[in-house]
Write an enzyme that holds these catalytic residues in place. Structure first.
Site, PDB file in Angstrom:
ATOM      1  N   LYS A  28      66.073 -35.522  -7.135  1.00 28.95           N
ATOM      2  CA  LYS A  28      64.653 -35.759  -7.444  1.00 28.95           C
ATOM      3  C   LYS A  28      63.895 -34.441  -7.567  1.00 28.95           C
ATOM      4  O   LYS A  28      63.129 -34.250  -8.519  1.00 28.95           O
ATOM      5  CB  LYS A  28      64.060 -36.637  -6.329  1.00 28.95           C
ATOM      6  CG  LYS A  28      62.609 -37.012  -6.517  1.00 28.95           C
ATOM      7  CD  LYS A  28      62.293 -38.323  -5.810  1.00 28.95           C
ATOM      8  CE  LYS A  28      62.256 -38.222  -4.303  1.00 28.95           C
ATOM      9  NZ  LYS A  28      61.053 -37.552  -3.771  1.00 28.95           N
ATOM     10  N   SER A  29      64.097 -33.540  -6.622  1.00 21.84           N
ATOM     11  CA  SER A  29      63.371 -32.260  -6.658  1.00 21.84           C
ATOM     12  C   SER A  29      63.696 -31.480  -7.928  1.00 21.84           C
ATOM     13  O   SER A  29      62.810 -30.910  -8.573  1.00 21.84           O
ATOM     14  CB  SER A  29      63.769 -31.396  -5.448  1.00 21.84           C
ATOM     15  OG  SER A  29      63.363 -31.992  -4.256  1.00 21.84           O
ATOM     16  N   ARG A  33      61.163 -30.597 -11.372  1.00 26.67           N
ATOM     17  CA  ARG A  33      60.959 -29.204 -11.806  1.00 26.67           C
ATOM     18  C   ARG A  33      61.494 -28.972 -13.213  1.00 26.67           C
ATOM     19  O   ARG A  33      60.926 -28.190 -13.986  1.00 26.67           O
ATOM     20  CB  ARG A  33      61.620 -28.258 -10.801  1.00 26.67           C
ATOM     21  CG  ARG A  33      60.850 -28.198  -9.470  1.00 26.67           C
ATOM     22  CD  ARG A  33      61.751 -27.708  -8.360  1.00 26.67           C
ATOM     23  NE  ARG A  33      61.045 -27.405  -7.124  1.00 26.67           N
ATOM     24  CZ  ARG A  33      60.726 -28.318  -6.186  1.00 26.67           C
ATOM     25  NH1 ARG A  33      61.032 -29.584  -6.364  1.00 26.67           N
ATOM     26  NH2 ARG A  33      60.117 -27.938  -5.064  1.00 26.67           N
ATOM     27  N   GLY A 101      54.697 -37.157  -3.950  1.00 27.49           N
ATOM     28  CA  GLY A 101      54.041 -35.971  -3.383  1.00 27.49           C
ATOM     29  C   GLY A 101      54.449 -34.716  -4.134  1.00 27.49           C
ATOM     30  O   GLY A 101      53.626 -33.830  -4.401  1.00 27.49           O
ATOM     31  N   SER A 173      57.127 -25.722   3.677  1.00 30.68           N
ATOM     32  CA  SER A 173      57.010 -26.753   2.649  1.00 30.68           C
ATOM     33  C   SER A 173      57.322 -26.171   1.279  1.00 30.68           C
ATOM     34  O   SER A 173      56.613 -25.282   0.789  1.00 30.68           O
ATOM     35  CB  SER A 173      55.592 -27.333   2.649  1.00 30.68           C
ATOM     36  OG  SER A 173      55.364 -28.025   1.435  1.00 30.68           O
ATOM     37  N   ASP A 321      64.112 -34.742   4.656  1.00 28.23           N
ATOM     38  CA  ASP A 321      64.077 -36.094   4.068  1.00 28.23           C
ATOM     39  C   ASP A 321      65.125 -37.024   4.676  1.00 28.23           C
ATOM     40  O   ASP A 321      65.194 -38.199   4.304  1.00 28.23           O
ATOM     41  CB  ASP A 321      64.290 -36.010   2.552  1.00 28.23           C
ATOM     42  CG  ASP A 321      63.091 -35.362   1.853  1.00 28.23           C
ATOM     43  OD1 ASP A 321      61.974 -35.420   2.403  1.00 28.23           O
ATOM     44  OD2 ASP A 321      63.285 -34.794   0.770  1.00 28.23           O
ATOM     45  N   LYS A 348      54.851 -37.984   5.624  1.00 30.23           N
ATOM     46  CA  LYS A 348      55.706 -38.280   4.454  1.00 30.23           C
ATOM     47  C   LYS A 348      55.206 -39.580   3.814  1.00 30.23           C
ATOM     48  O   LYS A 348      54.084 -39.994   4.060  1.00 30.23           O
ATOM     49  CB  LYS A 348      57.168 -38.358   4.899  1.00 30.23           C
ATOM     50  CG  LYS A 348      57.721 -37.002   5.335  1.00 30.23           C
ATOM     51  CD  LYS A 348      57.805 -36.049   4.171  1.00 30.23           C
ATOM     52  CE  LYS A 348      58.296 -34.681   4.569  1.00 30.23           C
ATOM     53  NZ  LYS A 348      58.174 -33.712   3.462  1.00 30.23           N
ATOM     54  N   ARG A 352      57.004 -41.351   9.329  1.00 32.87           N
ATOM     55  CA  ARG A 352      58.412 -41.741   9.524  1.00 32.87           C
ATOM     56  C   ARG A 352      58.830 -41.770  10.987  1.00 32.87           C
ATOM     57  O   ARG A 352      59.826 -42.427  11.321  1.00 32.87           O
ATOM     58  CB  ARG A 352      59.330 -40.831   8.704  1.00 32.87           C
ATOM     59  CG  ARG A 352      59.244 -41.164   7.233  1.00 32.87           C
ATOM     60  CD  ARG A 352      60.214 -40.387   6.361  1.00 32.87           C
ATOM     61  NE  ARG A 352      60.132 -40.883   4.997  1.00 32.87           N
ATOM     62  CZ  ARG A 352      60.492 -40.194   3.922  1.00 32.87           C
ATOM     63  NH1 ARG A 352      60.966 -38.960   4.057  1.00 32.87           N
ATOM     64  NH2 ARG A 352      60.383 -40.736   2.729  1.00 32.87           N
ATOM     65  N   ARG A 393      62.805 -44.333   1.781  1.00 36.33           N
ATOM     66  CA  ARG A 393      63.902 -43.877   2.647  1.00 36.33           C
ATOM     67  C   ARG A 393      63.996 -44.713   3.923  1.00 36.33           C
ATOM     68  O   ARG A 393      65.079 -44.898   4.476  1.00 36.33           O
ATOM     69  CB  ARG A 393      63.746 -42.397   2.967  1.00 36.33           C
ATOM     70  CG  ARG A 393      63.768 -41.514   1.714  1.00 36.33           C
ATOM     71  CD  ARG A 393      64.091 -40.063   2.029  1.00 36.33           C
ATOM     72  NE  ARG A 393      63.619 -39.152   0.997  1.00 36.33           N
ATOM     73  CZ  ARG A 393      64.230 -38.946  -0.175  1.00 36.33           C
ATOM     74  NH1 ARG A 393      65.330 -39.595  -0.470  1.00 36.33           N
ATOM     75  NH2 ARG A 393      63.731 -38.091  -1.045  1.00 36.33           N
TER      76      ARG A 393
HETATM   77  C1  S3P Z   1      60.233 -31.521  -1.837  1.00 37.95           C
HETATM   78  C2  S3P Z   1      59.887 -30.897  -0.673  1.00 37.95           C
HETATM   79  C3  S3P Z   1      59.811 -31.597   0.623  1.00 37.95           C
HETATM   80  C4  S3P Z   1      60.527 -32.941   0.587  1.00 37.95           C
HETATM   81  C5  S3P Z   1      60.202 -33.721  -0.641  1.00 37.95           C
HETATM   82  C6  S3P Z   1      60.602 -32.954  -1.889  1.00 37.95           C
HETATM   83  C7  S3P Z   1      60.257 -30.740  -3.092  1.00 37.95           C
HETATM   84  O1  S3P Z   1      58.455 -31.838   0.933  1.00 37.95           O
HETATM   85  O2  S3P Z   1      60.210 -33.694   1.738  1.00 37.95           O
HETATM   86  O3  S3P Z   1      60.884 -34.967  -0.640  1.00 37.95           O
HETATM   87  O4  S3P Z   1      60.823 -31.222  -4.087  1.00 37.95           O
HETATM   88  O5  S3P Z   1      59.711 -29.636  -3.081  1.00 37.95           O
HETATM   89  P1  S3P Z   1      57.547 -30.747   1.726  1.00 37.95           P
HETATM   90  O6  S3P Z   1      57.315 -29.606   0.820  1.00 37.95           O
HETATM   91  O7  S3P Z   1      56.285 -31.500   2.037  1.00 37.95           O
HETATM   92  O8  S3P Z   1      58.336 -30.409   2.943  1.00 37.95           O
END
Ligand code: S3P
Length: 438
Positions: A28-29, A33, A101, A173, A321, A348, A352, A393
């Site tokens: 996902k991350s 991007r 987020g 973060s 996560d 989150k 959680r 999750r």
């Molecule tokens: C993420 C960073 C994390 C993670 C989120 C994805 C990202 O969040 O929990 O699922 O893709 O940069 P935080 O930056 O709030 O820790």
């Protein structure tokens, strides 16, 4: 404008053992991007292994609304016709990030240096997530973003000239770091981010892959404005955080023996492996290799009895996560597992710590909550009802718990599983889970 909360439910019942090969969807991350950088690059990029989840689809839709043409030649593939750093068009409507987020925080950085105004909105859960963590550094860079007491919607005023800053973040973060770096693309001068603990470095690696000069090492990243991104092809590895549910399930369901194929092994993501092994898990890392510049491996997981441990605080950011899954592993372990230094879990997709503690309690597990963690006392799980509070999750974690209970577990509010792991339930069933829609 807040989207209606989707509601669905599962019944998970004693199942397993898990057997076979498991291919989980793309990260996902990395998928977020890849769309973002390809959209503002010069030229056409091809993304393979793109996660067809609601979060990443929302990000792709947003760039289409910003004037970027994105083709879908086949499942999990996107061809993105980049418009260049200053080529995005003003949107006519608010941009809906859904549950994501990552989408909202990174876009706040990316859009704060544009010529036009934009508004970022999200669903009910995202509308309750704190944004000050990105608004503060972006304001220091000269951005103008209005929010409701630090919460979405975010109203971003265009036409601001941004300046680079040196930012020491007090939370670990990757979203904060990435928002600042993406704003830094449009800023005059140097932008530097320092973190209290290194976090996932996908933004940094991908900026480099798209040809933007950037220096980074664990915990620090530095770039300057005034360059351009060159289109490139991206191959997205399988998401460790999705693999984590099968990893934990195979650890706790007697007789299980599975192989998770080509899983992303970025060290800032694999803290759960370290912790499960310390709890006695049987996981072999095989065929370590590389895909699209990221480490990948096959994970061969066999059932083994687990025992509780004190989770090392320095592992927390590397498994941020994975706590819903870990809480279930801890419930199945002998003795007590203690988590500390994990207050971020409270902000989150749900709180959680609270959602996992109350769900496990309703299945007969003793859990003591603290501000920044919990003590989970392993023991026999009984059937019952749990609420996922719309947290993907949490829902998947309780699907695992259902496999090792003495009765059925009803998991409510599961539709948001599609945000990160579409078709989790059918993949889980094909591996040996007993899981049905209710
Ligand atoms: C993420 C960073 C994390 C993670 C989120 C994805 C990202 O969040 O929990 O699922 O893709 O940069 P935080 O930056 O709030 O820790």
């Amino acid at each position: 404008m807040i989207a209606a909360e989707p509601r669905e439910a599962w019944v998970a019942s004693p199942g397993g053992p898990l057997r076979g090969e498991v291919h989980v969807p793309g990260d996902k991350s990395v998928s977020h991007r890849a769309i973002m950088l390809a959209a503002i690059a010069d030229g056409t990029s091809r993304i393979e292994g793109f996660l067809e989840g609601e979060d990443t689809l929302a990000t792709a839709r947003i760039f289409e609304k910003l004037g970027v043409r994105i083709e879908v030649p086949g499942a999990s593939t996107r061809i993105v016709h980049g418009v260049g750093l200053d080529g995005l068009q003003a949107p006519t409507h608010p941009l809906d990030c859904g549950n994501a987020g990552t989408g909202m925080r990174l876009l706040a950085g990316l859009l704060s240096g544009q010529r036009f105004d934009s508004v970022l909105i999200g669903d009910g859960s995202l509308s309750r997530r704190p944004m000050r963590r990105v608004l503060d550094p972006l304001a220091r860079m000269g951005a103008s973003i209005a929010a409701h007491d630090g919460f979405p919607p975010l109203k971003i005023a265009g036409g601001k000239s941004l300046r680079g800053i040196s930012y020491a973040s007090d939370i670990a973060s990757a979203q904060v770091k990435s928002a600042v770096l993406l704003a830094g693309l449009h800023a005059k001068g140097d932008t530097e981010v320092r973190e209290p603990h290194p976090t996932r470095d996908y933004t940094e690696r991908m900026l480099r892959a798209f040809g933007w000069p950037i220096e980074f090492s664990p915990g620090v990243a530095r770039l300057s404005g005034g360059h351009r991104l060159r289109a490139t092809d991206v191959s997205v590895p399988a998401d460790f955080s999705s693999a984590a549910f099968f990893l934990v399930a195979a650890c706790v369901i007697p007789g299980s023996d599975i192989v998770l194929r080509r899983v992303g092994m970025n060290p800032r993501r694999t803290g759960l492996l370290r912790v499960l092994r310390a709890m006695g898990a049987h996981v072999d890392i095989e065929a370590m290799g590389e895909q699209g510049g990221e480490a990948v491996a096959d994970l061969h997981v066999r059932y083994a009895p687990l025992h509780g441990i004190d989770v090392p605080v320095d592992a927390v950011p590397d498994m941020i996560d994975e706590f819903p899954a870990l809480f279930v592993a801890a419930a199945c372990a002998s003795g007590t597992t203690r988590v500390r230094g994990a207050a971020e879990l409270r902000v989150k997709e749900s709180d959680r710590i609270a959602t996992m503690a109350s769900g496990l309690r309703s299945l007969g597990i003793a859990v003591e909550e603290t501000e920044d963690g919990a003590a989970i006392h392993g023991g026999p799980l009984r059937g019952g009802h749990v609420a996922s509070h719309g947290d993907h999750r949490v829902a998947m974690a309780f699907a695992i718990a259902g496999q090792v209970c003495d009765g059925e577990v009803q998991v409510c509010d599961t539709a948001n599983v599609a945000t990160s792991f579409p078709a989790f339930d059918s993949l889980a069933r094909s591996t040996g889970f007993a899981l049905r829609e209710s």
